[in-house]
Design a protein around this motif. Structure first.
Motif, PDB file in Angstrom:
ATOM      1  N   LYS A 108       0.797  -1.217   0.000  1.00 37.00           N
ATOM      2  CA  LYS A 108       0.000   0.000   0.000  1.00 37.00           C
ATOM      3  C   LYS A 108       0.839   1.281   0.000  1.00 37.00           C
ATOM      4  O   LYS A 108       0.294   2.374   0.152  1.00 37.00           O
ATOM      5  N   ILE A 109       2.131   1.166  -0.163  1.00 39.38           N
ATOM      6  CA  ILE A 109       2.986   2.348  -0.140  1.00 39.38           C
ATOM      7  C   ILE A 109       3.241   2.833  -1.563  1.00 39.38           C
ATOM      8  O   ILE A 109       3.220   2.047  -2.530  1.00 39.38           O
ATOM      9  N   GLU A 110       3.467   4.132  -1.716  1.00 38.48           N
ATOM     10  CA  GLU A 110       3.746   4.695  -3.031  1.00 38.48           C
ATOM     11  C   GLU A 110       5.038   4.090  -3.588  1.00 38.48           C
ATOM     12  O   GLU A 110       6.066   4.076  -2.916  1.00 38.48           O
ATOM     13  N   PRO A 111       5.027   3.599  -4.819  1.00 38.61           N
ATOM     14  CA  PRO A 111       6.221   2.932  -5.367  1.00 38.61           C
ATOM     15  C   PRO A 111       7.424   3.866  -5.487  1.00 38.61           C
ATOM     16  O   PRO A 111       8.561   3.405  -5.462  1.00 38.61           O
ATOM     17  N   GLU A 112       7.170   5.187  -5.580  1.00 45.55           N
ATOM     18  CA  GLU A 112       8.280   6.124  -5.769  1.00 45.55           C
ATOM     19  C   GLU A 112       9.179   6.247  -4.542  1.00 45.55           C
ATOM     20  O   GLU A 112      10.296   6.766  -4.647  1.00 45.55           O
ATOM     21  N   VAL A 113       8.723   5.817  -3.360  1.00 46.17           N
ATOM     22  CA  VAL A 113       9.528   5.987  -2.145  1.00 46.17           C
ATOM     23  C   VAL A 113      10.114   4.673  -1.634  1.00 46.17           C
ATOM     24  O   VAL A 113      10.760   4.643  -0.589  1.00 46.17           O
ATOM     25  N   VAL A 114       9.911   3.600  -2.364  1.00 45.92           N
ATOM     26  CA  VAL A 114      10.387   2.292  -1.900  1.00 45.92           C
ATOM     27  C   VAL A 114      11.915   2.260  -1.815  1.00 45.92           C
ATOM     28  O   VAL A 114      12.477   1.680  -0.886  1.00 45.92           O
ATOM     29  N   VAL A 115      12.597   2.877  -2.759  1.00 50.22           N
ATOM     30  CA  VAL A 115      14.057   2.885  -2.723  1.00 50.22           C
ATOM     31  C   VAL A 115      14.555   3.549  -1.442  1.00 50.22           C
ATOM     32  O   VAL A 115      15.440   3.021  -0.745  1.00 50.22           O
ATOM     33  N   CYS A 159      12.879   0.636  -8.906  1.00 45.91           N
ATOM     34  CA  CYS A 159      13.640   1.618  -9.689  1.00 45.91           C
ATOM     35  C   CYS A 159      12.886   2.084 -10.935  1.00 45.91           C
ATOM     36  O   CYS A 159      13.438   2.806 -11.769  1.00 45.91           O
ATOM     37  N   LEU A 160      11.633   1.675 -11.060  1.00 48.11           N
ATOM     38  CA  LEU A 160      10.856   2.047 -12.241  1.00 48.11           C
ATOM     39  C   LEU A 160      10.342   3.477 -12.186  1.00 48.11           C
ATOM     40  O   LEU A 160      10.157   4.125 -13.217  1.00 48.11           O
ATOM     41  N   GLN A 161      10.092   3.978 -10.988  1.00 51.12           N
ATOM     42  CA  GLN A 161       9.455   5.281 -10.849  1.00 51.12           C
ATOM     43  C   GLN A 161      10.178   6.114  -9.789  1.00 51.12           C
ATOM     44  O   GLN A 161      10.781   5.571  -8.866  1.00 51.12           O
ATOM     45  N   GLY A 162      10.079   7.434  -9.945  1.00 50.33           N
ATOM     46  CA  GLY A 162      10.572   8.331  -8.912  1.00 50.33           C
ATOM     47  C   GLY A 162      11.994   8.806  -9.079  1.00 50.33           C
ATOM     48  O   GLY A 162      12.559   9.402  -8.159  1.00 50.33           O
ATOM     49  N   GLY A 163      12.590   8.577 -10.230  1.00 52.03           N
ATOM     50  CA  GLY A 163      13.972   8.987 -10.433  1.00 52.03           C
ATOM     51  C   GLY A 163      14.131  10.465 -10.745  1.00 52.03           C
ATOM     52  O   GLY A 163      13.157  11.173 -11.046  1.00 52.03           O
ATOM     53  N   ASP A 164      15.378  10.923 -10.706  1.00 54.36           N
ATOM     54  CA  ASP A 164      15.745  12.303 -11.001  1.00 54.36           C
ATOM     55  C   ASP A 164      16.572  12.282 -12.288  1.00 54.36           C
ATOM     56  O   ASP A 164      17.700  11.793 -12.306  1.00 54.36           O
ATOM     57  N   ALA A 165      15.997  12.803 -13.374  1.00 55.65           N
ATOM     58  CA  ALA A 165      16.659  12.720 -14.675  1.00 55.65           C
ATOM     59  C   ALA A 165      17.997  13.452 -14.686  1.00 55.65           C
ATOM     60  O   ALA A 165      18.965  12.979 -15.297  1.00 55.65           O
ATOM     61  N   SER A 183      24.116   2.326  -7.055  1.00 59.69           N
ATOM     62  CA  SER A 183      23.127   2.224  -5.989  1.00 59.69           C
ATOM     63  C   SER A 183      21.751   2.167  -6.635  1.00 59.69           C
ATOM     64  O   SER A 183      21.582   2.515  -7.810  1.00 59.69           O
ATOM     65  N   ARG A 184      20.758   1.726  -5.880  1.00 64.73           N
ATOM     66  CA  ARG A 184      19.401   1.684  -6.442  1.00 64.73           C
ATOM     67  C   ARG A 184      18.917   3.082  -6.820  1.00 64.73           C
ATOM     68  O   ARG A 184      18.206   3.246  -7.801  1.00 64.73           O
ATOM     69  N   ARG A 185      19.299   4.054  -6.012  1.00 67.17           N
ATOM     70  CA  ARG A 185      18.864   5.406  -6.332  1.00 67.17           C
ATOM     71  C   ARG A 185      19.491   5.849  -7.659  1.00 67.17           C
ATOM     72  O   ARG A 185      18.838   6.489  -8.487  1.00 67.17           O
ATOM     73  N   GLU A 186      20.772   5.506  -7.866  1.00 68.82           N
ATOM     74  CA  GLU A 186      21.431   5.847  -9.133  1.00 68.82           C
ATOM     75  C   GLU A 186      20.779   5.115 -10.299  1.00 68.82           C
ATOM     76  O   GLU A 186      20.570   5.695 -11.375  1.00 68.82           O
ATOM     77  N   LEU A 187      20.458   3.849 -10.101  1.00 65.67           N
ATOM     78  CA  LEU A 187      19.807   3.080 -11.155  1.00 65.67           C
ATOM     79  C   LEU A 187      18.460   3.687 -11.508  1.00 65.67           C
ATOM     80  O   LEU A 187      18.113   3.841 -12.691  1.00 65.67           O
ATOM     81  N   ASP A 235      17.590   6.757 -11.133  1.00 62.71           N
ATOM     82  CA  ASP A 235      17.832   8.034 -11.807  1.00 62.71           C
ATOM     83  C   ASP A 235      18.222   7.827 -13.270  1.00 62.71           C
ATOM     84  O   ASP A 235      17.810   8.595 -14.146  1.00 62.71           O
ATOM     85  N   VAL A 236      19.030   6.793 -13.534  1.00 65.38           N
ATOM     86  CA  VAL A 236      19.427   6.508 -14.917  1.00 65.38           C
ATOM     87  C   VAL A 236      18.206   6.135 -15.749  1.00 65.38           C
ATOM     88  O   VAL A 236      18.060   6.576 -16.901  1.00 65.38           O
ATOM     89  N   VAL A 237      17.326   5.328 -15.194  1.00 66.96           N
ATOM     90  CA  VAL A 237      16.098   4.975 -15.911  1.00 66.96           C
ATOM     91  C   VAL A 237      15.301   6.240 -16.235  1.00 66.96           C
ATOM     92  O   VAL A 237      14.782   6.406 -17.351  1.00 66.96           O
ATOM     93  N   GLU A 238      15.203   7.137 -15.273  1.00 65.95           N
ATOM     94  CA  GLU A 238      14.463   8.383 -15.495  1.00 65.95           C
ATOM     95  C   GLU A 238      15.128   9.220 -16.580  1.00 65.95           C
ATOM     96  O   GLU A 238      14.459   9.844 -17.407  1.00 65.95           O
ATOM     97  N   TYR A 239      16.463   9.232 -16.585  1.00 66.37           N
ATOM     98  CA  TYR A 239      17.187   9.974 -17.620  1.00 66.37           C
ATOM     99  C   TYR A 239      16.927   9.372 -18.997  1.00 66.37           C
ATOM    100  O   TYR A 239      16.652  10.104 -19.970  1.00 66.37           O
ATOM    101  N   LEU A 240      16.976   8.056 -19.095  1.00 67.34           N
ATOM    102  CA  LEU A 240      16.718   7.411 -20.383  1.00 67.34           C
ATOM    103  C   LEU A 240      15.288   7.666 -20.848  1.00 67.34           C
ATOM    104  O   LEU A 240      15.032   7.836 -22.054  1.00 67.34           O
ATOM    105  N   LYS A 241      14.354   7.732 -19.902  1.00 67.22           N
ATOM    106  CA  LYS A 241      12.960   8.058 -20.249  1.00 67.22           C
ATOM    107  C   LYS A 241      12.851   9.462 -20.841  1.00 67.22           C
ATOM    108  O   LYS A 241      11.964   9.738 -21.648  1.00 67.22           O
ATOM    109  N   SER A 242      13.760  10.342 -20.430  1.00 63.81           N
ATOM    110  CA  SER A 242      13.695  11.734 -20.891  1.00 63.81           C
ATOM    111  C   SER A 242      14.253  11.922 -22.303  1.00 63.81           C
ATOM    112  O   SER A 242      14.106  13.001 -22.896  1.00 63.81           O
TER     113      SER A 242
END
Length: 920
Positions: free
Chosen positions: A743-750, A779-785, A905-909, A911-918
């Motif tokens: 029930k937690i927001e997926p963006e804060v799991v990392v 790592c699918l959501q919540g990254g910093d591009a 790190s998971r946070r870096e991963l 973020d990379v996904v978010e960058y590739l999405k951009s």
């Protein structure tokens, strides 16, 4: 060569650095001069030689050569990263393919001129700021000739391939005539897709060569080596798949059926198989004009060896050098040069008197060819005379030859002889060349190096800038022998190229006694960025209060470039730290720590100008303020944090800097920052609010408020986890329970995972099971591009630019990523990193199919529909295969490393996904 009868050590001191696997010794090849040439990668060497001499190149790769018995080892070329193999063309010129550094640079096709420096140093492998690989990228050293490059290098002819390995030059038999003059270069890219063999042609250009063209000789094969067999085949070795060790491999033999049927192929095989050893002098002379270069070379080396004891062979070589075709005469010249070189190094009692008695006559007749009508013959004469005493007068005359190739070889030979007259004459020719032909300039510089101090002083005081530049390049090579007063003069030269090259030379060669005059060039009008960067580094090494003031003055200089101003501030930020790895060379070069107060005072005195500068300069000052405890900057930081006209990233840096300098002032401003329009600013204020205060009503009372941004939710979790107490633990346990229930927001799991890993007592078995099942889905959501872009471009451990291009920059092993975010979803992007073989990009997939008739076919998948597959085989042939004929189908692994996710790190991963999405 005679069969080996034993084993002995010829030299040692290779591979002195810890470096990449395989950056060691390679490429043994026999030269036209009878010497053995070989290469070593950038693990470097430090080899002791007889007489107390030394070849000391611990930080770069090189090509060396020695006599066939291992004696007279000498450096031939340097500045290479990992040249796997070497190959000579029909004119005796040496080439290699050198590997890129996985930092956005590209592999290079290199003409190896005697004494040349291609520029690479191993320290650049470890530099990430201000740009990956430092000067190697910033000064465009890996590119073909351009205005940004240092003058001390000979640049590559072209950027070809991505992983050059094996190399061979077409000997003249076995292939269709259209491949005459071609080199075959293996391109190893980690997988069959994109790998293969290039055919490369050069064309004459002044004293050197220019790149002519490239064709794909073979594709879709993970090649490591290529060779021409004595029987006319092209033989290639196949690594099969991946970067690891597959414990298997293949060897392919490729035949041109029409060319293979030519009688010369069988003749060549017989001669190379032992026929040359049985040939008499007369037959060997005829073979100097054979259609296969290998036969010609073995023939002239056989004649030159016989000539050491038999005057008839020497007489025949003299005769063959004087008449015949160009290629037969050239080989005769090489044979003569080989004989006379060895004869000149022997004691008179060691050789037959007959050979020695005609040696003088042979030398005179060889010198007479210096005025021959054939420039190719003259060039080879100039080349071989450099190894034979008594040739200086002729070589001085050949310096004026109208053919640049001849003049160049004469200059190199005079440099080897350390001819004072040659160096003085080179001065006038440097002016005449005026930097137009780089090979000519290099050759004249080598003549100047050997001439000694008189020539250096004369060149350094010449009115022509091209000559003074030659003086700088010669003094760079002279090293400690270069007079300090000449460096002081050249650093202050009126010509910016001369002054810049002097700055490079003084700093790059660690000439400590010349640091002060280099540092003094910091704020010189018209100084170039390469010179400024070295002057900044020199000031840091001096480490005085005056040096700190000079650096701060440059940082505040509005006419300086933004990049050097930022570097200046960053130097002051680290002022109190001892120097370890050098900021420019990347090499271990220890230096003393500076006084932190000097750096703080220098920045403080220039604060107004600095804070009026560009955003990147201000951000650098903010970061430095905390490290240097510039508490009087706190009010300025508070204003920056609240300035909504600035970029959010800059404001976040100001918040962090304020937290270090004046926590109380930060507390006073947090309430307004928590209400800011920018989500990143609110998030950072949230983090510091929770880190600095135990008043958790800020969190517990957030229900019913306006919806928090993703950044704020993530910051809230990080802030709660920043320290431990019962109230915080209770809130975090509640979040963990929500995670277990899904029930937690997926963006804060990392963020929650990071907190629970640090405080495992808060995680129940249900929570741990849920996290385990989540895999990398958090790592699918919540990254910093923006943060992801920094990881992609700068994190050395993943080296994304090694294989992929964005905006035309980067490697070519994998697919270009431009527009990727508009074509693929986040899951595809994530899986391409954590499971690279699950979904391989089109054009890079290796497919193995077993057919119903028992045949097995392998190729790169280039297309597929409901009824058929389109494969491209290793030979470049395209096949359409009906799916009805396929019994079984499997895919080869991706060339992309399978462990990339573990290097982030998971946070870096995320973020990379978010960058590739951009990337749309």
């Amino acid at each position: 060569l005679a069969p080996a009868t034993g084993r002995r050590k010829l030299s040692s001191g290779y591979g002195v650095h810890v470096g990449f696997l395989g950056h060691d010794m390679h490429g043994l090849v026999l030269g036209m001069d009878g010497r053995i040439y070989f290469s070593i990668g950038d693990r470097g060497l430090s080899v002791d030689l007889p007489g107390g001499r030394k070849i000391d190149l611990p930080d770069t790769g090189a090509v060396l050569r020695c006599e066939a018995d291992g004696s007279n080892l000498e450096l031939f070329a340097m500045g290479l990263r990992n040249p796997q193999e070497l190959a000579f063309d029909d004119s005796g010129e040496l080439f290699t393919g050198d590997n890129n550094s996985d930092g956005g640079d590209q592999a290079r096709w290199v003409h190896l001129v005697e004494g040349s420096d291609s520029g690479w140093r191993i320290g650049w492998q470890f530099l990430e700021k201000p740009m990956a690989r430092g000067a190697w990228n910033m000064e465009s050293m890996w590119k073909p000739r351009n205005a940004d490059q240092p003058a001390y290098i000979l640049p590559p002819l072209a950027n070809v391939g991505a992983g050059p390995s094996g190399l061979a030059a077409n000997p003249g038999t076995g292939l269709d005539a259209r491949y005459n003059g071609a080199f075959l270069l293996c391109d190893f890219r980690g997988g069959p897709g994109g790998s293969g063999i290039h055919a490369i042609w050069n064309k004459r250009d002044g004293a050197g060569y220019a790149f002519d063209k490239r064709e794909q000789f073979m594709s879709s094969l993970l090649v490591t080596d290529v060779a021409f067999s004595p029987w006319g085949e092209v033989v290639a070795s196949d690594w099969t798949d991946g970067w690891g060790q597959p414990t298997k491999g293949r060897i392919y033999a490729i035949k041109d059926k029409k060319a293979f049927a030519d009688s010369i192929v069988k003749e060549t095989a017989a001669l190379l198989g032992g026929g040359i050893e049985k040939a008499g002098i007369g037959e060997l002379v005829k073979l100097l004009d054979h259609g296969d270069r290998r036969v010609r070379m073995e023939a002239h080396l056989a004649l030159s060896t016989i000539a050491l004891t038999d005057k008839n062979a020497l007489v025949e070589l003299v005769e063959a050098a004087s008449k015949g075709t160009t290629r037969s005469r050239v080989h005769a010249v090489w044979g003569l040069g080989h004989s006379l070189r060895l004869l000149s190094k022997r004691d008179r009692g060691d050789a037959g008197s007959g050979a020695l008695s005609v040696g003088g006559d042979a030398l005179e007749k060889l010198k007479a060819l210096a005025t021959d009508s054939d420039s190719e013959v003259r060039m080879q004469v100039a080349r071989v005379l450099g190894d034979i005493a008594g040739s200086e007068k002729v070589l001085l005359e050949m310096l004026d030859d109208a053919a640049p190739r001849v003049s160049s070889k004469a200059a190199l030979s005079l440099g080897r002889m350390q001819s004072a007259s040659g160096g003085l004459k080179a001065i006038a020719l440097l002016q005449k060349n005026n930097n137009s032909d780089l090979v000519i300039r290099h050759s004249l510089v080598m003549a100047l190096v050997g001439a000694g101090e008189q020539a250096w002083v004369k060149a350094a005081n010449d009115p022509a800038a091209a000559v003074r530049l030659g003086a700088v390049l010669a003094l760079r090579r002279a090293g400690v022998a270069a007079p300090a007063e000449l460096w002081t003069k050249l650093l202050a030269d009126s010509d910016s190229q001369v002054a810049t090259e002097a700055a490079r030379a003084v700093y790059d060669t660690a000439a400590e006694s010349n640091l002060a005059p280099l540092a003094a060039q910091l704020n010189r009008v018209g100084a170039t960025d390469p010179a400024i960067r070295r002057a900044l580094a020199a000031q840091r090494r001096l480490g005085t209060a005056e040096s700190a003031k000079a650096i701060a003055g440059h940082a505040a200089n509005g006419s300086a470039t933004e990049s050097t101003r930022v570097e200046a501030v960053e130097i002051l930020e680290q002022w109190a730290q001892p120097i370890g790895r050098d900021m420019l060379s990347g090499l271990w070069r220890p230096g003393k720590a500076g006084n932190q107060g000097d750096a703080a005072n220098a920045l403080r005195q220039n604060l107004a100008s600095l804070m009026a500068g560009p955003a990147k300069v201000r951000s650098a000052v903010v970061r430095a303020a905390g490290k240097l405890e510039l508490k009087d900057l706190a009010p300025t930081l508070a204003n920056l944090a609240k300035d909504q006209t600035l970029a959010a990233v800059a404001r976040v840096e100001a918040i962090d800097g304020l937290a270090e300098l004046d926590g109380k002032l930060l507390d006073e401003n947090l309430e307004s920052l928590l209400k800011d329009k920018a989500a990143k600013v609110r998030a950072q204020a949230t983090y510091w609010k929770l880190k600095r205060s135990d008043d958790l009503s800020f969190v517990t009372g957030s229900e019913g408020k306006a919806e928090l941004s993703v950044e704020e939710k993530q910051a809230m979790v990080r802030g709660l986890g920043s320290k431990s107490n019962p109230a915080r633990d209770l809130l975090l346990s509640g979040l963990a329970s929500r995670l277990a229930e899904g029930k937690i927001e997926p963006e804060v799991v990392v963020e929650l995972r990071e907190v629970l890993e640090a405080r495992p007592n808060l995680a129940t078995s249900e929570v741990k099971n849920r996290l385990a099942k989540t895999g990398y889905d958090d790592c699918l959501q919540g990254g910093d591009a923006e943060a992801g872009k920094r990881v992609f471009l700068q994190k050395a451990e993943v080296s994304c630019l090694r294989c992929h291009q964005i905006g035309g920059s980067g490697g070519i092993v994998g697919p270009a990523l431009d527009g990727l975010g508009g074509k693929k979803d986040a899951r595809y992007l994530l899986e391409s990193i954590v499971e690279p073989s699950k979904a391989i990009a089109e054009g890079f997939q290796t497919v193995v199919v077993e057919l119903t008739n028992g045949k097995t076919l392998t190729g790169v998948l280039r297309g597929e529909d409901a009824n058929s597959l389109k494969l491209v085989t290793a030979e470049g042939a395209e096949m359409i295969i009906s799916k009805k004929e396929i019994e079984e189908r499997s895919s080869g692994p991706s060339a992309m490393p399978a462990d990339l996710a573990k290097k982030m790190s998971r946070r870096e991963l995320r973020d990379v996904v978010e960058y590739l999405k951009s990337l749309k």
